[in-house]
Scaffold this active site. Structure first.
Site, mmCIF file in Angstrom:
data_model
loop_
_atom_site.group_PDB
_atom_site.id
_atom_site.type_symbol
_atom_site.label_atom_id
_atom_site.label_comp_id
_atom_site.label_asym_id
_atom_site.label_seq_id
_atom_site.Cartn_x
_atom_site.Cartn_y
_atom_site.Cartn_z
ATOM 1 N N TYR A 13 62.921 51.871 68.958
ATOM 2 C CA TYR A 13 61.473 51.886 69.170
ATOM 3 C C TYR A 13 60.962 53.199 69.748
ATOM 4 O O TYR A 13 59.766 53.381 69.897
ATOM 5 C CB TYR A 13 61.079 50.743 70.118
ATOM 6 C CG TYR A 13 61.835 50.815 71.428
ATOM 7 C CD1 TYR A 13 61.407 51.642 72.468
ATOM 8 C CD2 TYR A 13 63.005 50.098 71.609
ATOM 9 C CE1 TYR A 13 62.125 51.741 73.643
ATOM 10 C CE2 TYR A 13 63.720 50.187 72.777
ATOM 11 C CZ TYR A 13 63.279 51.003 73.797
ATOM 12 O OH TYR A 13 63.998 51.097 74.958
ATOM 13 N N GLY A 14 61.862 54.122 70.079
ATOM 14 C CA GLY A 14 61.441 55.335 70.775
ATOM 15 C C GLY A 14 62.040 56.603 70.193
ATOM 16 O O GLY A 14 61.878 56.886 69.010
ATOM 17 N N LEU A 16 64.905 57.464 69.261
ATOM 18 C CA LEU A 16 65.890 57.374 68.178
ATOM 19 C C LEU A 16 65.237 57.209 66.804
ATOM 20 O O LEU A 16 65.899 57.330 65.785
ATOM 21 C CB LEU A 16 66.866 56.213 68.426
ATOM 22 C CG LEU A 16 67.932 56.479 69.491
ATOM 23 C CD1 LEU A 16 68.601 55.175 69.910
ATOM 24 C CD2 LEU A 16 68.962 57.476 68.987
ATOM 25 N N GLU A 88 72.216 55.890 75.820
ATOM 26 C CA GLU A 88 71.257 55.048 76.538
ATOM 27 C C GLU A 88 71.690 54.719 77.965
ATOM 28 O O GLU A 88 70.982 54.014 78.677
ATOM 29 C CB GLU A 88 70.996 53.756 75.756
ATOM 30 C CG GLU A 88 70.462 53.984 74.355
ATOM 31 C CD GLU A 88 69.060 54.602 74.299
ATOM 32 O OE1 GLU A 88 68.462 54.885 75.351
ATOM 33 O OE2 GLU A 88 68.559 54.794 73.183
#
Length: 173
Positions: A13-14, A16, A88
């Site tokens: 969602y970001g 990546l 992450e």
């Protein structure tokens, strides 16, 4: 290119996602056959997507708040998953990889959520406002990892960000 054997489906969602700073990792893994793009995806439940220190995106495991979040779905091999977990900060308490429900997926999908130890504080720090998609506009001001203060851990940077709670982080529409 096919889906890697023993693949895990990951909702991104970001950073990546295609067009953002950490997508190079997924491109490298796709080139080696360790990842495959499955398609665009959206969360089934409403979840908060907020920006933390350095405009880093965080998905908060607080169902019912925020919006249905748009992102991308990737199938990744166990080796690729280990590399994503490292990026992450799974072992360092930055993010947690947990199941997520995607509107068109009937199989198990996982996503990287802000660690539960600070998720609620991050929601409050955002002024309880969230994005439905991490866009170039939302990412404006994003600072790459190599350009952040190296004498502080990312958790220290998160703690400093959260301790400066006088002003909520502005939501850029």
């Amino acid at each position: 290119m096919g889906v890697p054997a023993a693949a895990t489906l990951i909702f991104t969602y970001g950073t990546l996602k295609q067009g953002f700073s950490n997508h190079a990792l997924l491109q490298e893994m796709m080139a080696s056959g360790d990842a495959a793009f499955v398609g665009a995806a959206r969360t089934l439940q409403r979840l908060p997507l907020v920006c933390g220190p350095y405009r880093v995106p965080f998905l908060l495991n607080l169902p019912g708040r925020g919006h249905r979040v748009s992102g991308e779905l990737y199938a990744v091999s166990p080796a690729a998953l280990a590399r994503m977990d490292e990026l992450e900060g799974i072992g360092r308490g930055h993010y947690e990889r947990l199941p997520i429900e995607i509107e068109t997926a009937s199989v198990e999908v996982e996503a990287y959520y802000a660690h539960r130890s600070y998720a609620e504080a991050m929601w409050l720090r955002s002024g309880e406002e969230a994005y439905n998609c991490y866009t170039e506009k939302a990412a404006k001001g994003y600072v790459k990892r190599k350009d952040r203060p190296q004498h502080l851990t990312f958790l220290d940077q998160i703690r400093l960000f959260l301790s400066d709670s006088a002003q909520p982080e502005p939501l850029l529409h």
